[in-house]
Design a protein around this motif. Structure first.
Motif, PDB file in Angstrom:
ATOM      1  N   ALA A  36       0.837  -1.209   0.000  1.00 25.59           N
ATOM      2  CA  ALA A  36       0.000   0.000   0.000  1.00 25.59           C
ATOM      3  C   ALA A  36       0.865   1.249   0.000  1.00 25.59           C
ATOM      4  CB  ALA A  36      -0.931  -0.013   1.211  1.00 25.59           C
ATOM      5  N   MET A  37       1.960   1.240   0.743  1.00 26.54           N
ATOM      6  CA  MET A  37       2.844   2.409   0.792  1.00 26.54           C
ATOM      7  C   MET A  37       3.493   2.681  -0.559  1.00 26.54           C
ATOM      8  SD  MET A  37       4.741   1.960   4.471  1.00 26.54           S
ATOM      9  CE  MET A  37       3.857   2.140   6.022  1.00 26.54           C
ATOM     10  N   GLU A  38       3.769   1.628  -1.310  1.00 28.23           N
ATOM     11  CA  GLU A  38       4.415   1.806  -2.608  1.00 28.23           C
ATOM     12  C   GLU A  38       3.498   2.466  -3.626  1.00 28.23           C
ATOM     13  OE1 GLU A  38       5.832  -1.983  -3.807  1.00 28.23           O
ATOM     14  OE2 GLU A  38       7.434  -2.078  -2.301  1.00 28.23           O
ATOM     15  N   THR A  39       2.191   2.398  -3.423  1.00 31.58           N
ATOM     16  CA  THR A  39       1.257   3.024  -4.364  1.00 31.58           C
ATOM     17  C   THR A  39       1.280   4.544  -4.270  1.00 31.58           C
ATOM     18  OG1 THR A  39      -0.614   2.986  -2.809  1.00 31.58           O
ATOM     19  CG2 THR A  39      -0.248   1.022  -4.177  1.00 31.58           C
ATOM     20  N   GLY A  40       1.705   5.084  -3.119  1.00 30.18           N
ATOM     21  CA  GLY A  40       1.708   6.523  -2.938  1.00 30.18           C
ATOM     22  C   GLY A  40       0.347   7.095  -2.590  1.00 30.18           C
ATOM     23  N   ASP A  41      -0.629   6.249  -2.360  1.00 25.13           N
ATOM     24  CA  ASP A  41      -1.980   6.689  -2.008  1.00 25.13           C
ATOM     25  C   ASP A  41      -2.106   6.725  -0.488  1.00 25.13           C
ATOM     26  OD1 ASP A  41      -4.643   7.211  -1.696  1.00 25.13           O
ATOM     27  OD2 ASP A  41      -5.364   5.381  -2.679  1.00 25.13           O
ATOM     28  N   ALA A  42      -2.055   7.932   0.100  1.00 19.49           N
ATOM     29  CA  ALA A  42      -2.086   8.067   1.552  1.00 19.49           C
ATOM     30  C   ALA A  42      -3.380   7.533   2.144  1.00 19.49           C
ATOM     31  CB  ALA A  42      -1.896   9.529   1.952  1.00 19.49           C
ATOM     32  N   GLU A  43      -4.506   7.779   1.477  1.00 19.44           N
ATOM     33  CA  GLU A  43      -5.784   7.276   1.989  1.00 19.44           C
ATOM     34  C   GLU A  43      -5.819   5.751   1.946  1.00 19.44           C
ATOM     35  OE1 GLU A  43      -9.000   9.056  -0.069  1.00 19.44           O
ATOM     36  OE2 GLU A  43      -8.609  11.091   0.687  1.00 19.44           O
ATOM     37  N   GLY A  44      -5.256   5.158   0.907  1.00 15.01           N
ATOM     38  CA  GLY A  44      -5.195   3.707   0.823  1.00 15.01           C
ATOM     39  C   GLY A  44      -4.323   3.111   1.914  1.00 15.01           C
ATOM     40  N   VAL A  45      -3.185   3.767   2.195  1.00 12.48           N
ATOM     41  CA  VAL A  45      -2.305   3.292   3.263  1.00 12.48           C
ATOM     42  C   VAL A  45      -3.032   3.355   4.609  1.00 12.48           C
ATOM     43  CG1 VAL A  45      -0.146   3.704   4.501  1.00 12.48           C
ATOM     44  CG2 VAL A  45      -0.223   3.962   2.017  1.00 12.48           C
ATOM     45  N   ALA A  46      -3.724   4.455   4.863  1.00  8.95           N
ATOM     46  CA  ALA A  46      -4.461   4.590   6.126  1.00  8.95           C
ATOM     47  C   ALA A  46      -5.507   3.498   6.272  1.00  8.95           C
ATOM     48  CB  ALA A  46      -5.113   5.970   6.203  1.00  8.95           C
ATOM     49  N   ALA A  47      -6.183   3.160   5.168  1.00  9.11           N
ATOM     50  CA  ALA A  47      -7.208   2.114   5.227  1.00  9.11           C
ATOM     51  C   ALA A  47      -6.587   0.752   5.520  1.00  9.11           C
ATOM     52  CB  ALA A  47      -7.982   2.080   3.912  1.00  9.11           C
ATOM     53  N   VAL A  48      -5.439   0.451   4.894  1.00  9.02           N
ATOM     54  CA  VAL A  48      -4.775  -0.834   5.120  1.00  9.02           C
ATOM     55  C   VAL A  48      -4.255  -0.931   6.552  1.00  9.02           C
ATOM     56  CG1 VAL A  48      -2.789  -2.254   4.474  1.00  9.02           C
ATOM     57  CG2 VAL A  48      -4.195  -1.176   2.696  1.00  9.02           C
ATOM     58  N   VAL A  49      -3.682   0.173   7.060  1.00 12.04           N
ATOM     59  CA  VAL A  49      -3.185   0.180   8.433  1.00 12.04           C
ATOM     60  C   VAL A  49      -4.331  -0.025   9.415  1.00 12.04           C
ATOM     61  CG1 VAL A  49      -2.167   1.654  10.215  1.00 12.04           C
ATOM     62  CG2 VAL A  49      -1.125   1.542   7.950  1.00 12.04           C
ATOM     63  N   ALA A  50      -5.459   0.617   9.174  1.00 14.34           N
ATOM     64  CA  ALA A  50      -6.621   0.440  10.044  1.00 14.34           C
ATOM     65  C   ALA A  50      -7.105  -1.006  10.022  1.00 14.34           C
ATOM     66  CB  ALA A  50      -7.742   1.386   9.620  1.00 14.34           C
ATOM     67  N   ALA A  51      -7.108  -1.618   8.833  1.00 13.56           N
ATOM     68  CA  ALA A  51      -7.518  -3.024   8.725  1.00 13.56           C
ATOM     69  C   ALA A  51      -6.537  -3.932   9.468  1.00 13.56           C
ATOM     70  CB  ALA A  51      -7.616  -3.420   7.257  1.00 13.56           C
ATOM     71  N   ALA A  52      -5.239  -3.602   9.394  1.00 12.94           N
ATOM     72  CA  ALA A  52      -4.232  -4.411  10.094  1.00 12.94           C
ATOM     73  C   ALA A  52      -4.407  -4.305  11.608  1.00 12.94           C
ATOM     74  CB  ALA A  52      -2.835  -3.960   9.682  1.00 12.94           C
ATOM     75  N   ARG A  53      -4.729  -3.124  12.109  1.00 17.65           N
ATOM     76  CA  ARG A  53      -4.967  -2.976  13.553  1.00 17.65           C
ATOM     77  C   ARG A  53      -6.128  -3.850  14.007  1.00 17.65           C
ATOM     78  NH1 ARG A  53      -4.596   2.806  12.730  1.00 17.65           N
ATOM     79  NH2 ARG A  53      -2.552   3.618  13.377  1.00 17.65           N
ATOM     80  N   THR A  54      -7.164  -3.911  13.179  1.00 17.23           N
ATOM     81  CA  THR A  54      -8.334  -4.713  13.539  1.00 17.23           C
ATOM     82  C   THR A  54      -8.019  -6.202  13.491  1.00 17.23           C
ATOM     83  OG1 THR A  54      -9.799  -2.983  12.644  1.00 17.23           O
ATOM     84  CG2 THR A  54     -10.742  -5.187  12.942  1.00 17.23           C
ATOM     85  N   ALA A  55      -7.274  -6.603  12.467  1.00 17.37           N
ATOM     86  CA  ALA A  55      -6.982  -8.028  12.291  1.00 17.37           C
ATOM     87  C   ALA A  55      -5.926  -8.530  13.269  1.00 17.37           C
ATOM     88  CB  ALA A  55      -6.519  -8.285  10.857  1.00 17.37           C
ATOM     89  N   PHE A  56      -5.000  -7.644  13.676  1.00 17.18           N
ATOM     90  CA  PHE A  56      -3.908  -8.064  14.563  1.00 17.18           C
ATOM     91  C   PHE A  56      -3.812  -7.113  15.748  1.00 17.18           C
ATOM     92  CE2 PHE A  56      -2.847  -9.104  10.156  1.00 17.18           C
ATOM     93  CZ  PHE A  56      -2.719 -10.497  10.233  1.00 17.18           C
ATOM     94  N   PRO A  57      -4.780  -7.162  16.659  1.00 17.91           N
ATOM     95  CA  PRO A  57      -4.773  -6.222  17.794  1.00 17.91           C
ATOM     96  C   PRO A  57      -3.558  -6.398  18.703  1.00 17.91           C
ATOM     97  CG  PRO A  57      -6.425  -7.944  18.107  1.00 17.91           C
ATOM     98  CD  PRO A  57      -5.937  -8.085  16.717  1.00 17.91           C
ATOM     99  N   ASP A  58      -2.991  -7.604  18.737  1.00 17.83           N
ATOM    100  CA  ASP A  58      -1.829  -7.829  19.599  1.00 17.83           C
ATOM    101  C   ASP A  58      -0.574  -7.141  19.070  1.00 17.83           C
ATOM    102  OD1 ASP A  58      -3.383  -9.343  21.280  1.00 17.83           O
ATOM    103  OD2 ASP A  58      -2.819 -11.268  20.375  1.00 17.83           O
TER     104      ASP A  58
END
Length: 317
Positions: A36-58
């Motif tokens: 996601a970071m390689e795409t340069g899309d800041a909104e896309g990166v934020a969405a992926v990071v938010a999904a990662a927080r939900t999937a891996f809370p630990d």
């Protein structure tokens, strides 16, 4: 013995192997964030990071650290790009960083009358850090049955200095020739203050006012020189993102208005232009405009008000 050992370790502040180290973020999740970071899309990166927080809370601490580093790097890149752009503007030569548009329109008629007319204009703008320069050249020419029925020329230069985000100082020099209104040359010099009343994404409205000095050379040979006051208004409103023309081309519709009022003790002049533009292709635009020119005290044989409707093509550069 085993439980006693664990209790003793806990009492001594010695972490067990299971609690000593939090499991790292899975490689697949990290690869997803990196992609996601390689795409340069800041909104896309934020969405992926938010999904990662939900999937891996630990692994929230590690994910937050990745996000913080990413934001810091983006801020650094943005600052470097802004500094580079500012340096380009500051070091640009006199004939660099100009943008503008040229427009031309005309007609020809035969039969009961033999008539030809042409309308042309050129607008240039150069924006710096604090300064902005505006240049406009325009002309109308019409000839009917071998007689020139309209001859009008306009040349205007206006530098602006931006005091803050909305307040600016301006200077203006202008030359006009309009034989139909009774003058062969009219010169105006003015300077004053302007203010941006509206400065939004789809609408801009600014006003300006200041003293002026006007010299008029009439067709009959007379001349007048007077102190005057100038009031100006610039208005742009983007109504919609696109329209559909008869050839099914996507177009942008924009209305533009400009009014310039000059008042002196003998004659008040008003020039107002309103236009509608629709883009045909990337740089080519069709424009329909309506111009009103008013002189409160025209020379003998001339009327106070002239109106002109124009259809023209504009090329932006």
């Amino acid at each position: 013995m085993r439980y006693g050992t664990l209790i003793s370790a806990a009492m001594l502040g010695i972490a067990t192997p299971a609690a000593a180290q939090e499991e790292s973020l899975p490689d697949a999740a990290r690869a997803m964030i990196d992609a996601a970071m390689e795409t340069g899309d800041a909104e896309g990166v934020a969405a992926v990071v938010a999904a990662a927080r939900t999937a891996f809370p630990d692994n929230a601490t590690e994910i937050d650290a990745i996000w913080t580093d990413y934001q810091a790097e983006q801020a650094r890149l943005a600052a470097a790009e802004a500094a580079a752009q500012e340096e380009v503007i500051r070091t640009a030569g006199l004939f660099e960083n100009w943008s503008g548009q040229g427009q031309i329109g005309g007609f020809q008629a035969s039969g009961n009358t033999d008539e030809i007319g042409i309308s042309a204009a050129l607008e240039l703008k150069r924006e710096g850090i604090d300064w902005e320069h505006r240049l406009r050249l325009a002309g109308d020419y019409r000839r009917t049955d071998g007689v020139t029925s309209r001859e009008q020329i306009l040349a205007r230069y206006e530098p602006r200095f931006q005091i803050n985000e909305r307040l600016f100082a301006y200077g203006l020099t202008q030359f006009e020739r309009n034989t139909q209104q009774g003058f062969s040359a009219r010169y105006v010099a003015s300077g004053g203050i302007g203010y941006k009343l509206v400065d939004s994404g789809n609408m801009d409205l600014s006003i300006k006012a200041g003293p002026a000095y006007r010299v008029t050379e009439f067709v009959d040979g007379g001349t007048s020189s007077r102190l005057a006051g100038l009031i100006g208004l610039d208005f742009d409103w983007q109504i919609s993102d696109s329209i559909k023309l008869t050839q099914d081309a996507n177009s942008t519709v924009e209305t533009g208005g400009e009014a310039l009022l000059i008042v002196d003790g003998s004659n008040t002049s008003l020039s107002a232009v309103t236009g509608v533009e629709a883009s045909i292709i990337d740089s080519l635009t069709a424009r329909l405009s309506w111009t009103v020119e008013y002189d409160s005290n025209p020379p003998a044989g001339a009327v106070s008000t002239d109106t002109v409707t124009r259809f023209s093509l504009i090329y932006g550069f």
